[in-house]
Design an enzyme around this catalytic site. Sequence first.
Site, PDB file in Angstrom:
ATOM      1  N   SER A 328      -6.468  -1.504  -1.349  1.00  0.00           N
ATOM      2  CA  SER A 328      -7.411  -1.041  -0.327  1.00  0.00           C
ATOM      3  C   SER A 328      -8.398  -0.034  -0.884  1.00  0.00           C
ATOM      4  CB  SER A 328      -6.645  -0.421   0.854  1.00  0.00           C
ATOM      5  OG  SER A 328      -5.904  -1.407   1.534  1.00  0.00           O
ATOM      6  N   ASP A 495      -2.431  -4.816   7.813  1.00  0.00           N
ATOM      7  CA  ASP A 495      -1.964  -4.741   6.430  1.00  0.00           C
ATOM      8  C   ASP A 495      -0.488  -4.377   6.357  1.00  0.00           C
ATOM      9  OD1 ASP A 495      -2.408  -4.402   3.443  1.00  0.00           O
ATOM     10  OD2 ASP A 495      -1.838  -2.359   3.961  1.00  0.00           O
TER      11      ASP A 495
END
Length: 601
Positions: A328, A495
């Site tokens: 990320s 996520d």
Amino acid sequence: MKKSVLLSFLLSILFSVGLFAQSSFKIHSHNDYLQKVPFWDAYSGGAQSIEADVILENGKLTVAHEKESIDPNKTLSSLYFEPIQKGLALGLIEEIDFTLLVDLKTEAYSTLDKVIEEAQKFESIFYSDSNPEGLKLIISGSRPKVEDYSKYPSFIEFDYQSRDLDASLPWDKIGMVSLSFRSFSVWNGKGRIVESELKPIEEFVAKVHSFNKPVRFWATPDSKTSWNAFAMMGVDYINTDDPKGAFDYLQVYRKNTFTQAERHDLYQPKFISQPNTPKQIILMIGDGMGLAQISAGMVGNGGQLNLGNLKQMALVKTHAADDFTTDSAAGATAYATGEKTNNRAIGVDPNGQILANLPEKIQPLGWNSGVVTTDQMTGATPSSFYAHHSERDDSAILASWLSKSPLNLFIGGGKKTFQTEMENLKNSGFQLAQSVEEIENSRSEKVGFFASQDGIPAMQDGRGVLFDESVEAALAFLKEKNKPFFLMVESGMIDSGGHANDSEKIVREMVNFDKVIGDVIKFADENSGTLVLVTADHETGGVALPQGNVKKGEVELSYYSDDHTGIMVPLFAYGAGSEEFSGIIENSEVHQIIMKLIQRK
């Protein structure tokens, strides 16, 4: 196989995976004697019915399908009775929660008499009035006449193979009812069985169950799809040559299947003609959101999403500078700065040099900016829009950058990390709000709200409408300033659902994110010159959707991994300048196009 080798194998398998508890799904290990380690492969794999084909040859019970494949060392006793006896003695088998299906390949009466004679050598492991927890044998293949069933010992039951079922049958001696699946259907286990073939199967299963007996089919397709189908049809023993694979799949099937209960109505975008140069840009990032996650959310919301109403799309390549699969930090840095960087890096290039982010670039152009996230404010995605550091886990360092950033607004979790930064934030002009409502009504130039001390709860843990209200308040605050603005909105827990292989979390977070997307599209229609971009930093979990039910909102998610993948992610664009986003682009290009639109004359 030598006994010592067999026991060593058993110890390594059973103590690594543990003994399996009784499952609602029962596995039948078809032709178990063909496994590398007969019996133990099936038992350690969770099978509760184990099949051995038996041939009586020269007074000996050998385990084989036909005489040509006989190995005199492979006998019913050596492959099954002896290992079970040793397993019980060593405590490796705590209870007998399985049966042996002995398929007689030679004449019924003489072969069965020999099976009973052999079993009597291992009397202690078999069922009797004095040993009600003992092993039962279910005799299949060549069998005595039905009227003779009652003549055999109590540990002997039979595999009844006929559609003729009535109360006159000796049900106390019938251990299961089995038929060839091919007598009902030609289905190959791919796709779905047709209704005309499914109905007779379900009726047969129901009829057997009316006599309180289990059902098995042989000659079945052997795949995840078929295992699931037979389980859903109520078949008690699922026939397979891969007992561990079937058991593992069916054990997680229910966990991986989720029915979404919280649905929202869609906002219908108006597709109003927009100016070429946007005055408001809202970048919405679904962390870990790939096409499968979007599809799962769509099923969970009854087959429709606000995303499904958007027409302008692109595909985004997510690779990091130093790795095929991004994290990320590198993914969000590409969006925030227009440059690819190494995994773990926040707002710096591969050499650790600071890269200007969007809020820093647009402030001199008269733009305001803000960040809203369901993650902590030091999470990789939000911090990429205000911080500069080579290690994403140095939370204290990342936190120290927030007061130095040109952001006008932030909403996120993780207040605890900012305890030493509170005075710096106030001194830099941030009004630290105590509620979302306070932000919406604030007249300060800069405002921030920590929604939690640590992480913000997921939807399944009671987050409710916090995300929805936070985005609404952020838009109201930025709009009131009468200046162009950029807002990054992150749904951070799609996520974490992928990492945990948690289907409920993925679906509920995706549906909530789509609800917020609808609110933002409505804002765009009501405020000319707004560009909305919806995308992801990467996909998480390698998710696929084997099956589902749109009407019920039920969907099964299957996982390749518990980590990120390198697959492209979609980007949806709506409003002013949306036509610039099409085709296959790099994640860093998204930033570059945004800057090109902002700098248009």
